[in-house]
Design an enzyme around this catalytic site. Structure first.
Site, PDB file in Angstrom:
ATOM      1  N   SER A 132       0.818  -1.216   0.000  1.00 38.49           N
ATOM      2  CA  SER A 132       0.000   0.000   0.000  1.00 38.49           C
ATOM      3  C   SER A 132       0.852   1.266   0.000  1.00 38.49           C
ATOM      4  O   SER A 132       1.662   1.456  -0.893  1.00 38.49           O
ATOM      5  CB  SER A 132      -0.966  -0.044   1.184  1.00 38.49           C
ATOM      6  N   ASP A 154      -2.512   6.593  -3.290  1.00 37.17           N
ATOM      7  CA  ASP A 154      -1.381   5.971  -2.597  1.00 37.17           C
ATOM      8  C   ASP A 154      -0.671   4.953  -3.485  1.00 37.17           C
ATOM      9  O   ASP A 154      -0.924   4.865  -4.688  1.00 37.17           O
ATOM     10  CB  ASP A 154      -1.853   5.320  -1.291  1.00 37.17           C
ATOM     11  N   ASP A 186      -0.775   1.763  -4.098  1.00 35.62           N
ATOM     12  CA  ASP A 186      -1.528   0.800  -4.912  1.00 35.62           C
ATOM     13  C   ASP A 186      -2.860   1.356  -5.399  1.00 35.62           C
ATOM     14  O   ASP A 186      -3.687   0.613  -5.939  1.00 35.62           O
ATOM     15  CB  ASP A 186      -1.747  -0.499  -4.128  1.00 35.62           C
ATOM     16  N   ASP A 203      -5.583   2.622  -3.913  1.00 35.60           N
ATOM     17  CA  ASP A 203      -6.900   2.473  -3.280  1.00 35.60           C
ATOM     18  C   ASP A 203      -7.250   3.638  -2.361  1.00 35.60           C
ATOM     19  O   ASP A 203      -8.417   3.856  -2.065  1.00 35.60           O
ATOM     20  CB  ASP A 203      -7.051   1.120  -2.553  1.00 35.60           C
ATOM     21  N   ARG A 204      -6.248   4.405  -1.923  1.00 35.51           N
ATOM     22  CA  ARG A 204      -6.556   5.540  -1.042  1.00 35.51           C
ATOM     23  C   ARG A 204      -6.666   6.834  -1.851  1.00 35.51           C
ATOM     24  O   ARG A 204      -6.208   6.898  -2.990  1.00 35.51           O
ATOM     25  CB  ARG A 204      -5.458   5.720  -0.006  1.00 35.51           C
ATOM     26  N   LYS A 227     -11.390  -0.289  -1.675  1.00 41.01           N
ATOM     27  CA  LYS A 227     -11.514   1.156  -1.794  1.00 41.01           C
ATOM     28  C   LYS A 227     -10.855   1.562  -3.102  1.00 41.01           C
ATOM     29  O   LYS A 227     -10.032   0.825  -3.641  1.00 41.01           O
ATOM     30  CB  LYS A 227     -10.902   1.848  -0.588  1.00 41.01           C
TER      31      LYS A 227
END
Ligand code: G1P
Ligand code: ZN
Length: 543
Positions: free
Chosen positions: A113, A277, A279, A281-282, A376
């Site tokens: 992440s 981020d 990967d 997802d954020r 996400k």
């Protein structure tokens, strides 16, 4: 080409947290480490024979080597097909979508992440299930059990598979399908959002800066914002994924994305700033001089989702992780829709989404998403905001001001004490737990404790029960403190303290959060004895 069985033995420390196994890159590179974990996953899901998997990662150091190992092991274990992103790249939400789109049996996602990347930084591997979401607790427990009893793994002798060309290839009997990592996810976005309205927004001179932080989202953001929606070249900054993320820490928050914060606070700031981020997802959302907390972003999206074509019928329900502020609860109440509070970790949302109970979820840690995938989705959140801004014609600051006037403002911050001695952190949590019953009725810095508990959750769909998810202390007047130990840290223990204060007085909606939260912050220190126990002057990170 032949496959063979390699004798091995359990490797300590292969207990995975909420987001799969995350360790130092060198640990993953050690003999048998990755292989043991991959075989443990395959054993735990009842073998790989005849199965179809997705594999891809955020492009960090060792991503390329790890994928080759997974491919050779999938072939040796009898998998029928592996679908990989070109050059091994897939953002986490794109991987989730590919699993669902191709009705695969699961996916191997290579990422740590937002943790830094490189040979001396972090690496990670997580397994997602056929619904596209992180493995359930039953499966992660089974994987852990396998890591403790493993005696052998299977691997094929073969040269590296060329992943640079889109198309089909083979590894022994196993088919390998190499896909454009961006195309399917971008097509899904086009179905959900009003691309014409967003295109018109950019045509009208609206300026966006998207910071991909040299991680996975660069190619996605360029394809969607610049190539499809007509934002000018240069809208996406730091857009080339690098194995060490350019030496950065791609966690989209005001601290780690300070470069973007500086741009957004400058006199000539663009209208809208966003970041994602490692990967993808954020997300971080920031207007001109107006940072939006993830908890507020979730509430704003819940309040305005009906303006977006994919959600025009309204939401079936919303869910937030327990430490996320209760701002979205207030929207849900006003709109008379169900609102769930679940433990930290996206898998708990997946169960509710699979059952159709919710189609919007979010976490205070900059994760927002919907039932279009089972992760996400950073770009999705940015498009949500762009679509809302395009329809309302408002600035980010106006949207926030109006939201707070309507629903009240939940001032919110998170304080992290990092790399604590594990024993000190555990004793602190144990003592808090032991003293829970004594708190109600007590006053701390003028705040009266109404209730305190150790958060436990029963999944309304499958009745699985999860305990020990963090200490909640609720005060009169809508203030709250949560104490929780991180499940993703790779060094010592990380204590997270989540602080919240509701404000409904219209004259007090535009204060500095640390000022509005001063009493709550002090109360948290008194309740847990933070300074004394940690021997530190304060938290390392405030977000
Ligand atoms: C952190 C976040 C949590 C998120 C997880 C995976 O976990 O706080 O919300 O689901 O990363 O991205 P933690 O380190 O707090 O256990
Ligand atoms: Zn992430």
């Amino acid at each position: 080409m032949s496959s063979h069985i390699v004798a091995t033995q359990p490797i300590a420390g292969q207990n995975a947290g909420t987001s799969g196994l995350r360790r130092k890159t060198r640990d993953f590179m050690a003999p048998h480490f990755l292989e043991n974990y991959v075989q443990s996953i395959m054993n735990a899901i009842g073998g790989a024979t005849g199965k179809r998997f997705v594999v891809g990662g955020d492009g960090r150091y060792f991503n390329d080597r790890a994928i080759q190992v997974i491919l050779r092991m999938a072939a040796a274990n009898g998998a029928a097909e592996v679908i990989s992103g070109q050059n091994g790249l897939l953002s986490t939400p794109a991987a989730s979508h590919l699993i669902r789109l191709n009705k695969a049996d699961g996916g191997f996602i290579l990422s740590a992440s937002h943790n830094p990347a490189g040979i001396d930084a972090d690496f990670g591997l997580k397994f997602n299930m056929g619904n596209g979401g992180p493995a359930t607790e039953a499966v992660t427990d089974a994987i852990l059990a396998q890591t403790q009893s493993i005696t052998a793994y299977q691997i094929t002798d073969a040269p590296d598979v060329d992943l640079t060309q889109i198309g089909q290839t083979e590894l022994g009997e196993m088919q390998i399908t190499i896909v454009d990592p961006v195309a399917d996810h971008a097509a899904l976005m086009a179905q959900l959002f009003d691309f014409d309205a967003i295109r018109a927004l950019f045509d009208g001179g609206f300026r966006l800066t998207f910071d991909a932080m040299h991680a996975a989202t660069g190619p996605y953001a360029k394809a969607i914002f610049e190539d499809t929606l007509g934002a000018p070249a240069g809208t996406v900054v730091n857009g080339t994924p690098l194995p060490d993320f350019g030496g950065g820490h791609p966690d989209p928050n005001p601290i780690w994305a300070s470069e973007l914060m500086d741009i957004m606070n400058a006199p000539d700031a663009p209208d809208f700033g966003a970041a994602s981020d490692g990967d993808g997802d954020r997300n971080m959302i920031v207007g001109r001089g107006a940072y939006v907390t993830p908890s507020d972003s979730l509430a704003v999206i819940a309040a305005n989702a009906h303006l977006v074509p994919g959600y025009a019928k309204g939401l079936s329900g919303v869910a937030r992780s327990m430490p996320t502020s209760t701002a979205v609860d207030r929207v849900a109440r006003a709109k008379d829709m169900p609102c769930f509070e679940v433990p930290t970790g996206w898998k708990f949302f997946g169960s509710l989404m699979d059952a159709g109970k919710v189609n919007l979820c979010g976490e205070e840690s900059a994760g927002t998403g919907s039932d279009h995938v089972r992760e996400k989705d950073g770009l999705w959140a940015v498009l949500m905001w762009l679509n809302i801004l395009a329809v309302t014609g408002q600035s980010v600051a106006d949207v926030m001001a109006q939201h707070w006037r309507t629903y009240g403002r939940n001032y919110y911050t998170r304080h992290d004490y990092e790399a604590l001695d594990k024993d000190i952190a555990n004793v602190l949590m144990d003592d808090l737990r032991a003293g829970l019953d004594t708190l109600p009725g007590k006053q701390f810095t003028g705040l009266e404790v109404m209730a305190a508990d150790d958060f436990a959750y029963t999944d309304p769909v499958d009745s699985s029960h999860t305990t020990g998810q963090g200490i909640r202390v609720m005060f009169a007047g809508g203030a709250r403190v949560v104490f929780r130990l991180s499940g993703t840290g790779t060094q010592g223990a990380t204590l997270r303290i989540y602080l919240e204060q509701l404000e409904t007085d219209v004259d007090r909606l535009h204060m500095e959060p640390e000022v509005a939260l001063a009493a709550v912050i002090q109360a948290a220190d008194q309740i847990a004895g933070l300074r004394d126990r940690t021997g530190r002057g304060g938290p390392e990170v405030k977000t």
